[in-house]
Design a protein around this motif. Structure first.
Motif, PDB file in Angstrom:
ATOM      1  N   HIS A   1     -29.336  -7.866 -23.979  1.00 22.52           N
ATOM      2  CA  HIS A   1     -30.686  -8.346 -23.896  1.00 22.52           C
ATOM      3  C   HIS A   1     -30.494  -9.947 -23.254  1.00 22.52           C
ATOM      4  N   ILE A   2     -29.406 -10.376 -23.200  1.00 25.68           N
ATOM      5  CA  ILE A   2     -29.192 -11.881 -23.041  1.00 25.68           C
ATOM      6  C   ILE A   2     -28.174 -12.079 -21.747  1.00 25.68           C
ATOM      7  N   GLY A   3     -28.737 -12.883 -20.952  1.00 30.38           N
ATOM      8  CA  GLY A   3     -28.034 -13.194 -19.628  1.00 30.38           C
ATOM      9  C   GLY A   3     -27.523 -14.907 -19.880  1.00 30.38           C
ATOM     10  N   PHE A   4     -26.202 -15.251 -19.241  1.00 28.12           N
ATOM     11  CA  PHE A   4     -26.107 -16.818 -19.424  1.00 28.12           C
ATOM     12  C   PHE A   4     -25.627 -17.148 -17.778  1.00 28.12           C
ATOM     13  N   VAL A   5     -25.959 -18.359 -17.669  1.00 28.77           N
ATOM     14  CA  VAL A   5     -25.680 -18.914 -16.360  1.00 28.77           C
ATOM     15  C   VAL A   5     -25.096 -20.475 -16.810  1.00 28.77           C
ATOM     16  N   PHE A   6     -23.870 -20.807 -16.338  1.00 28.17           N
ATOM     17  CA  PHE A   6     -23.274 -21.862 -16.916  1.00 28.17           C
ATOM     18  C   PHE A   6     -23.230 -22.749 -15.669  1.00 28.17           C
ATOM     19  N   GLN A   7     -22.953 -24.062 -16.028  1.00 29.64           N
ATOM     20  CA  GLN A   7     -22.696 -25.275 -14.908  1.00 29.64           C
ATOM     21  C   GLN A   7     -21.476 -24.819 -14.145  1.00 29.64           C
ATOM     22  N   PHE A   8     -20.429 -24.436 -14.807  1.00 26.05           N
ATOM     23  CA  PHE A   8     -19.411 -24.322 -13.931  1.00 26.05           C
ATOM     24  C   PHE A   8     -18.885 -22.592 -13.613  1.00 26.05           C
ATOM     25  N   HIS A   9     -19.826 -21.957 -13.697  1.00 25.76           N
ATOM     26  CA  HIS A   9     -20.046 -20.601 -12.965  1.00 25.76           C
ATOM     27  C   HIS A   9     -19.241 -19.504 -14.061  1.00 25.76           C
TER      28      HIS A   9
ATOM     29  N   VAL B   1     -33.973 -11.871 -21.243  1.00 23.61           N
ATOM     30  CA  VAL B   1     -33.897 -13.325 -21.393  1.00 23.61           C
ATOM     31  C   VAL B   1     -32.618 -13.856 -20.638  1.00 23.61           C
ATOM     32  N   VAL B   2     -32.800 -15.164 -19.737  1.00 21.92           N
ATOM     33  CA  VAL B   2     -31.710 -15.636 -19.156  1.00 21.92           C
ATOM     34  C   VAL B   2     -31.748 -17.056 -19.612  1.00 21.92           C
ATOM     35  N   PHE B   3     -30.368 -17.595 -20.102  1.00 19.00           N
ATOM     36  CA  PHE B   3     -30.231 -18.905 -20.471  1.00 19.00           C
ATOM     37  C   PHE B   3     -29.490 -19.481 -19.566  1.00 19.00           C
ATOM     38  N   ALA B   4     -29.949 -20.738 -18.944  1.00 22.08           N
ATOM     39  CA  ALA B   4     -29.024 -21.401 -17.794  1.00 22.08           C
ATOM     40  C   ALA B   4     -28.794 -23.027 -18.423  1.00 22.08           C
TER      41      ALA B   4
ATOM     42  N   LYS C   1     -30.007 -30.714 -26.502  1.00 19.55           N
ATOM     43  CA  LYS C   1     -30.205 -29.713 -25.418  1.00 19.55           C
ATOM     44  C   LYS C   1     -29.430 -28.188 -25.571  1.00 19.55           C
ATOM     45  N   THR C   2     -28.214 -28.719 -25.243  1.00 16.96           N
ATOM     46  CA  THR C   2     -27.126 -27.532 -25.188  1.00 16.96           C
ATOM     47  C   THR C   2     -26.857 -26.913 -26.601  1.00 16.96           C
ATOM     48  N   THR C   3     -27.113 -27.516 -27.758  1.00 22.11           N
ATOM     49  CA  THR C   3     -26.911 -26.938 -29.032  1.00 22.11           C
ATOM     50  C   THR C   3     -28.234 -26.006 -29.238  1.00 22.11           C
ATOM     51  N   LEU C   4     -29.189 -26.391 -28.744  1.00 19.71           N
ATOM     52  CA  LEU C   4     -30.356 -25.823 -28.894  1.00 19.71           C
ATOM     53  C   LEU C   4     -30.231 -24.451 -28.119  1.00 19.71           C
ATOM     54  N   LEU C   5     -29.922 -24.533 -26.902  1.00 14.93           N
ATOM     55  CA  LEU C   5     -29.600 -23.377 -26.102  1.00 14.93           C
ATOM     56  C   LEU C   5     -28.561 -22.380 -26.658  1.00 14.93           C
ATOM     57  N   GLN C   6     -27.562 -22.829 -27.144  1.00 19.97           N
ATOM     58  CA  GLN C   6     -26.305 -22.039 -27.569  1.00 19.97           C
ATOM     59  C   GLN C   6     -27.043 -21.152 -28.875  1.00 19.97           C
ATOM     60  N   ILE C   7     -27.870 -21.884 -29.720  1.00 18.63           N
ATOM     61  CA  ILE C   7     -28.420 -21.071 -31.015  1.00 18.63           C
ATOM     62  C   ILE C   7     -29.444 -20.256 -30.437  1.00 18.63           C
ATOM     63  N   LEU C   8     -30.468 -20.449 -29.544  1.00 19.72           N
ATOM     64  CA  LEU C   8     -31.240 -19.486 -29.093  1.00 19.72           C
ATOM     65  C   LEU C   8     -30.564 -18.470 -28.059  1.00 19.72           C
ATOM     66  N   GLY C   9     -29.423 -18.704 -27.751  1.00 19.21           N
ATOM     67  CA  GLY C   9     -28.666 -17.468 -26.962  1.00 19.21           C
ATOM     68  C   GLY C   9     -27.599 -17.005 -27.926  1.00 19.21           C
ATOM     69  N   THR C  10     -27.665 -17.205 -28.978  1.00 15.74           N
ATOM     70  CA  THR C  10     -26.757 -16.290 -30.093  1.00 15.74           C
ATOM     71  C   THR C  10     -25.283 -16.781 -30.056  1.00 15.74           C
TER      72      THR C  10
ATOM     73  N   THR D   1     -37.475 -13.641 -18.625  1.00 16.83           N
ATOM     74  CA  THR D   1     -37.485 -15.172 -19.011  1.00 16.83           C
ATOM     75  C   THR D   1     -36.484 -15.810 -18.632  1.00 16.83           C
ATOM     76  N   PHE D   2     -36.646 -17.037 -18.438  1.00 20.76           N
ATOM     77  CA  PHE D   2     -35.558 -17.774 -17.894  1.00 20.76           C
ATOM     78  C   PHE D   2     -35.865 -19.197 -18.760  1.00 20.76           C
ATOM     79  N   ILE D   3     -34.592 -19.638 -19.512  1.00 17.37           N
ATOM     80  CA  ILE D   3     -34.682 -20.823 -20.468  1.00 17.37           C
ATOM     81  C   ILE D   3     -33.565 -21.919 -19.638  1.00 17.37           C
ATOM     82  N   VAL D   4     -34.054 -22.929 -19.029  1.00 16.82           N
ATOM     83  CA  VAL D   4     -33.256 -23.766 -18.255  1.00 16.82           C
ATOM     84  C   VAL D   4     -32.929 -25.081 -18.951  1.00 16.82           C
ATOM     85  N   VAL D   5     -31.776 -25.526 -19.339  1.00 14.75           N
ATOM     86  CA  VAL D   5     -31.505 -26.839 -19.609  1.00 14.75           C
ATOM     87  C   VAL D   5     -30.989 -27.506 -18.550  1.00 14.75           C
TER      88      VAL D   5
END
Length: 217
Positions: free
Chosen positions: A80-88, A158-161, A40-49, A190-194
């Protein structure tokens, strides 16, 4: 909006992603679920560049990411890309509004305009009373909302979380998920949430399930 075509990712001899194909439309709120180690996280990191696939390609807003050099990719990511991480990942020495302003300032926005934009976002997220507070003075839910405001400051497509509710109690976790829909309605992202939380995942428009490096649902 976001398209992945035959994404493979290996670390030495370990193949983590084994040919991922998916397409996510503009304005969708999509969850990515699966057991630990599913990729999951590997895919998110690739999609999020943030990482590159071993093979395959990612297209965002019609742009093939593999065609960009490092400087172009950095600029694309900022705009073009926003990131939200578990530990802020908030900077502890900065106030809430300074943390939110930072990506805008890096992108070349004037300090005055960045402040106005950050103030508007924090107000929308019910954090007007916290703009001058540092992360150590805020609750976990408040810090996560500041992180979301930071992710939105440059109006990304797009925002990746990545496990954004992982450190929140069930009430704040559900509020966070509802917030994604409110933000989608107001700003059109668009939101993509792991997430590992199937209840929260089921609240999304669509759920993508990974198992052993492939999409199974």
């Amino acid at each position: 909006m976001v398209k992945a075509e035959s994404i493979h990712k290996s670390f030495d001899k370990l193949e983590v992603l084994k040919g991922i194909d998916l397409s996510i439309s503009k304005g969708e709120v999509v969850s990515v679920v699966g057991a630990s180690g599913a990729g999951k996280t590997t895919l998110l990191q690739i999609l999020g560049t943030l990482d590159k696939p071993t093979s395959g390609r990612v297209v965002i807003d019609g742009i093939d990411i593999s065609t960009l050099n490092e400087k172009q990719l950095s600029n694309f990511r900022n705009k073009h890309i926003g990131f939200v991480f578990q530990f802020h990942q908030l900077l502890p020495e900065f106030t809430a509004i300074e943390n939110v302003m930072l990506p805008a300032l890096i992108g070349g926005t004037s300090k005055h305009v960045a402040y106005q934009q950050a103030e508007e976002l924090l107000s929308f997220l019910s954090l007007s009373h916290r703009i001058d507070h540092k992360p150590s003075e805020m609750s976990g839910g408040e810090k996560q909302r500041v992180a979301i405001a930071r992710a939105l400051i440059n109006k990304p497509s797009v925002v990746f979380a990545d496990e954004p509710s992982g450190n929140l109690d069930s009430h704040n976790a559900e509020e966070l998920q509802r917030l994604f829909f409110s933000l989608r309605e107001k700003y059109g992202q668009t939101f993509i949430v792991v997430t590992h939380d199937m209840h929260l995942a089921s609240m999304c428009d669509r759920m993508i399930q990974l198992k052993d490096g492939v999409v199974v649902d």
